[in-house]
Design a protein around this motif. Structure first.
Motif, PDB file in Angstrom:
ATOM      1  N   SER A  66       0.807  -1.231   0.225  1.00  0.00           N
ATOM      2  CA  SER A  66       0.034  -0.090   0.018  1.00  0.00           C
ATOM      3  C   SER A  66       0.774   1.188   0.136  1.00  0.00           C
ATOM      4  O   SER A  66       0.430   2.628  -0.503  1.00  0.00           O
ATOM      5  N   SER A  72       0.595  10.119  -2.332  1.00  0.00           N
ATOM      6  CA  SER A  72      -0.865  10.413  -2.300  1.00  0.00           C
ATOM      7  C   SER A  72      -1.656   9.544  -1.151  1.00  0.00           C
ATOM      8  O   SER A  72      -2.275  10.081  -0.354  1.00  0.00           O
ATOM      9  N   THR A  73      -1.137   8.417  -1.170  1.00  0.00           N
ATOM     10  CA  THR A  73      -1.747   7.417  -0.265  1.00  0.00           C
ATOM     11  C   THR A  73      -1.174   7.476   1.142  1.00  0.00           C
ATOM     12  O   THR A  73      -2.211   7.807   2.222  1.00  0.00           O
ATOM     13  N   ARG A  86      -5.476   1.964   0.071  1.00  0.00           N
ATOM     14  CA  ARG A  86      -5.715   3.338  -0.782  1.00  0.00           C
ATOM     15  C   ARG A  86      -6.549   4.171  -0.269  1.00  0.00           C
ATOM     16  O   ARG A  86      -6.732   5.265  -0.884  1.00  0.00           O
ATOM     17  N   ALA A  95       4.089   5.752  -2.729  1.00  0.00           N
ATOM     18  CA  ALA A  95       2.897   6.339  -2.904  1.00  0.00           C
ATOM     19  C   ALA A  95       2.551   7.521  -2.103  1.00  0.00           C
ATOM     20  O   ALA A  95       1.716   7.324  -1.196  1.00  0.00           O
ATOM     21  N   ASP A 119      -3.745  -4.254  -0.218  1.00  0.00           N
ATOM     22  CA  ASP A 119      -3.993  -3.766  -1.377  1.00  0.00           C
ATOM     23  C   ASP A 119      -5.300  -4.345  -1.992  1.00  0.00           C
ATOM     24  O   ASP A 119      -5.239  -4.448  -3.090  1.00  0.00           O
ATOM     25  N   THR A 165       4.052   1.732  -1.451  1.00  0.00           N
ATOM     26  CA  THR A 165       4.708   1.709  -2.545  1.00  0.00           C
ATOM     27  C   THR A 165       3.467   1.494  -3.854  1.00  0.00           C
ATOM     28  O   THR A 165       2.726   0.958  -3.884  1.00  0.00           O
ATOM     29  N   GLY A 166       4.056   2.274  -4.952  1.00  0.00           N
ATOM     30  CA  GLY A 166       3.176   2.092  -6.136  1.00  0.00           C
ATOM     31  C   GLY A 166       3.705   1.250  -7.073  1.00  0.00           C
ATOM     32  O   GLY A 166       4.836   1.151  -7.480  1.00  0.00           O
TER      33      GLY A 166
END
Length: 260
Positions: free
Chosen positions: A15, A27-28, A240, A25, A171, A17-18
């Motif tokens: 969650s 924004s998360t 997310r 990530a 995820d 890392t993208g």
């Protein structure tokens, strides 16, 4: 507003890392920090259990694969942990929320004197309005003293501090009767009220969820079993969408909820 409660929120590497690249990530992460600060402002006591140190360390060292040996993992974790806390400190500081780093090994919760000391430290931090950020002490833990994954660690911390809630942010949005990625007929599981049902799900759960994470659905079910046995309501939900934590506290049916 829901009554003031103590809650543990665990977020996994998948969650944070993208796309499994080790890249944050942001924004998360920002949404998670904002949600936890909102909960603190409402008076709730919050503990964050965060993975990600090894993944960030790998990216910083330009490694393409997760380390296989314990010594290499410990070295990479030492590189990544400082960076992880720096990012958290920047984000929480922007909202004037103090945080603390707490690194644990299994012996900290297995030996009575260390268990009591850990409990007192957590209680003092929470009374001060601090959000403790917990991770396994990968840099010094040897195999027999490791939790194995942060799902287990978060369940044990929730039990230690007498939390009312444990949130496992992952995820997927919830558990399903089968893997929805390969089985279109998989049915969502909204709630689980019996230990026997958790045991049955463990029999069909898969292994490690991603290349960079150490967990998977099996470890989350085991964590839910530990937590609910200790009287902690547990929720598996989408990492997310951190605002799902607030929704669950307000009584909405988000994710898969395990009754204690």
């Amino acid at each position: 507003m829901s009554p003031v409660q103590t809650l543990v929120v665990k977020i996994g590497t998948s969650s944070l890392t993208g796309g499994g690249t080790g890249q944050f990530a942001l924004s998360t992460l920002a949404a998670l920090v904002e949600t936890l600060c909102t909960l603190r402002q409402q008076g709730h006591q919050v503990v964050l259990v965060s993975s990600g140190a090894v993944g960030i360390g790998c990216r910083r060292l330009q490694l393409n694969d997760r380390p296989k040996t314990l010594a290499m993992k410990q070295a990479v974790a030492a590189v990544g942990q400082g960076r992880l806390m720096r990012i958290y400190d920047d984000l929480f500081s922007a909202l004037n929320q103090p945080i603390a780093q707490v690194l644990l090994t299994r012996s900290d919760l297995a030996q009575r004197s260390r268990y009591v000391n850990s409990y007192r430290t957590f209680r003092q931090l929470l009374q001060l309005g601090v959000i403790p950020i917990v991770n396994e002490n990968d840099t010094v833990a040897v195999e027999e003293l490791k939790f194995g994954d942060n799902d287990t660690l978060s369940a044990l911390v929730a039990s230690l501090i007498g939390a009312q809630w444990l949130f496992l942010l992952t995820d997927v949005d919830r558990l399903y009767s089968a893997d929805p990625r390969s089985n279109p007929g998989a049915k969502p599981i909204i709630s689980i009220d019996r230990q026997a049902d958790i045991q049955a799900l463990k029999a069909v759960a898969g292994g490690q969820g991603s290349a960079w994470g150490t967990g998977g659905m099996l470890t989350k079910l085991e964590a839910a079993q530990i937590a609910t046995t200790a009287g902690v309501r547990t929720v598996i939900t989408d990492g997310r969408q951190p605002q799902n934590v607030v929704k669950a506290l307000a009584g909405e049916a988000v994710g898969t909820q395990f009754a204690p």
